[in-house]
Write an enzyme that holds these catalytic residues in place. Structure first.
Site, PDB file in Angstrom:
ATOM      1  N   GLU A  33      61.896  28.047  25.104  1.00 27.79           N
ATOM      2  CA  GLU A  33      60.903  27.984  25.174  1.00 27.79           C
ATOM      3  C   GLU A  33      60.769  26.537  24.749  1.00 27.79           C
ATOM      4  OE1 GLU A  33      59.041  30.730  25.362  1.00 27.79           O
ATOM      5  OE2 GLU A  33      60.772  31.393  23.867  1.00 27.79           O
ATOM      6  N   HIS A  34      59.022  26.207  25.476  1.00 26.08           N
ATOM      7  CA  HIS A  34      58.675  24.687  25.072  1.00 26.08           C
ATOM      8  C   HIS A  34      59.235  23.368  25.945  1.00 26.08           C
ATOM      9  CE1 HIS A  34      55.229  25.077  22.438  1.00 26.08           C
ATOM     10  NE2 HIS A  34      56.116  26.048  21.763  1.00 26.08           N
ATOM     11  N   GLY A 123      52.920  36.520  21.161  1.00 24.53           N
ATOM     12  CA  GLY A 123      53.316  35.724  22.329  1.00 24.53           C
ATOM     13  C   GLY A 123      53.938  36.857  22.581  1.00 24.53           C
ATOM     14  N   SER A 125      51.829  36.858  25.855  1.00 22.87           N
ATOM     15  CA  SER A 125      51.155  36.492  27.026  1.00 22.87           C
ATOM     16  C   SER A 125      49.898  37.541  26.969  1.00 22.87           C
ATOM     17  CB  SER A 125      51.997  36.488  28.517  1.00 22.87           C
ATOM     18  OG  SER A 125      52.879  35.594  27.909  1.00 22.87           O
ATOM     19  N   SER A 126      49.521  38.363  26.370  1.00 19.71           N
ATOM     20  CA  SER A 126      48.315  39.148  26.264  1.00 19.71           C
ATOM     21  C   SER A 126      47.084  38.123  27.407  1.00 19.71           C
ATOM     22  CB  SER A 126      48.001  39.530  24.852  1.00 19.71           C
ATOM     23  OG  SER A 126      47.419  38.655  24.256  1.00 19.71           O
ATOM     24  N   ASP A 171      53.148  32.138  31.691  1.00 22.70           N
ATOM     25  CA  ASP A 171      53.413  33.416  31.202  1.00 22.70           C
ATOM     26  C   ASP A 171      53.030  33.544  32.492  1.00 22.70           C
ATOM     27  OD1 ASP A 171      54.077  32.129  29.308  1.00 22.70           O
ATOM     28  OD2 ASP A 171      52.511  32.112  27.942  1.00 22.70           O
TER      29      ASP A 171
END
Ligand code: GLA
Length: 384
Positions: A33-34, A123, A125-126, A171
């Site tokens: 993450e990040h 969170g 990723s729409s 994403d």
């Protein structure tokens, strides 16, 4: 996933034309993450929630986009595309159109209907799913194709340059390049990747804290800036550290004292997370679920502690999963500050796990969380 036949009918009724149909999935990140904008490693999988897009040509030079989710249509002139977003849902599809135009494609008029079931602001990723579905749809009208990694970069640029959010490439990449029943270890530097099968006995249980997450909001860019500030200090001592991907824990020991406390913490998360992500892929490949679960737990602690990217509800969702039958590993997934946790759970326990976790969370917060037992899905494709 929504029924494509329903979307086709919606499109026909509104635009009186036969559409081509496309689907692009949302994603869950198992670990990493990040790290993407630090040119590091991520290991997401696509999920069985997607944005569907229906497209047909028009002869009046207009771009008409209808969102079934927002029940709203927005129209643009294909010959006079805006240079930047206007803070509207249509920025995501139009960002893609604008980037493709910038790549030299002549954009014809078209009608586009989009309809998704990726929960918004969770969170998962729409946004990337909308961008990728739009990209495939518009490219079909233009008569062009791109290799997956290149298309992912174009969709990321739509979000960076048109929408104005500083996301990395994870994403969009997974939405395009995912493979069913696999996680994907992506090297965000050169976009090379490795697929790791998710064993049949393992389910992806996604638990929504119901706390809204947003990449465009204040905290995501702040964290990114803090990580980059730490990187700049290391780079001032050691050449060839343009990104935290290139930094080591020893660098932090040597020069961490020159950093402000927050950048130091952020860098410790990112550097450790890169190591964990590569190790997690190795664990998955050799079927060592125990080690994978341990790395996920460590990743959550680091995300919540050093990165301060979690929230009370997400920490609780991870904590409440502990000790439930079948749990392999749990952590907050995605951009942070809310959204969903990802739980790897023994398939045969998954339904019971989901029910009990929901009960515990409701008892703690008085909120009924949405909990989905998902499986890793294939990447974006044409449906018909
Ligand atoms: C969001 C961004 C990604 C990535 C994650 C955090 O999902 O869109 O690019 O930075 O947050 O890992």
């Amino acid at each position: 996933m929504h029924d494509p036949a329903v979307l086709r009918n919606l499109h026909r009724d509104r635009y009186h034309a036969e559409p081509a149909l496309f689907a692009a999935p949302g994603r869950v990140n198992l670990i990493g993450e990040h790290t993407d904008y630090a040119e590091g490693f991520v290991m997401p999988a696509a999920i069985n929630f997607a944005t569907l897009a229906a497209i047909s040509p028009r002869s009046d030079g207009k771009i008409a986009i209808y969102s079934e989710n927002y029940e709203e249509e927005k129209s643009y002139d294909a010959a006079a595309l805006p240079a930047k977003g206007i803070g509207h849902w249509s920025d995501y599809p139009m960002g893609v159109v604008s980037i493709l135009a910038g790549e030299g494609h002549r954009i014809p008029g078209f009608s586009l209907t989009i309809w998704g079931d990726v929960p918004l602001g969770s969170g998962l990723s729409s946004s990337a799913a909308i961008e990728v579905a739009t990209a495939l749809a518009v490219l079909s009208q233009v008569g062009a194709e791109y290799p997956g990694p290149v298309l992912a970069r174009l969709c990321q640029r739509a979000e960076n340059e048109y929408v104005g959010s500083s996301c990395g490439i994870m994403d969009q990449f997974i939405s395009i390049n995912a493979k069913e029943n696999h996680a994907l270890l992506l090297d965000c530097r050169d976009l090379s990747y490795k697929l790791a099968p998710i064993p049949d006995h393992v389910a992806l249980v996604i638990a929504n804290t119901m706390v809204k997450h947003s990449v465009a909001g204040g905290d995501y860019p702040t964290r990114r800036r803090e990580s980059e500030a730490a990187c700049a200090i290391i780079a001032s001592h050691r050449a060839n550290v343009p990104f935290l991907r290139d930094a080591t824990l020893e660098d932090l020991e040597k020069w961490g004292s020159e950093m402000e406390p927050k950048p130091l913490m952020r860098a410790r998360h990112v550097i450790g997370e890169n190591l964990r992500t590569v190790a997690a892929c190795e664990a998955l490949l050799r079927g060592d679920m125990k080690e994978l679960g341990r790395l996920m737990a460590e990743a959550h602690q680091s995300y919540s502690g050093d990165f301060e990217g979690s929230c009370v509800e997400a920490d609780a969702m991870v904590e409440l999963a502990q000790g439930l039958p079948g749990l392999i590993g749990a952590r907050l997934t995605g951009g942070g500050f809310g959204g969903c946790t990802v739980n790897l759970v023994e398939q045969k326990e998954a339904a019971g796990f989901a029910a009990e976790l929901g009960k515990r969370y409701t008892a703690r917060f008085g909120i009924v969380p949405q909990i989905h037992v998902c499986h890793a899905s294939s990447g974006a494709h044409r449906l018909a």
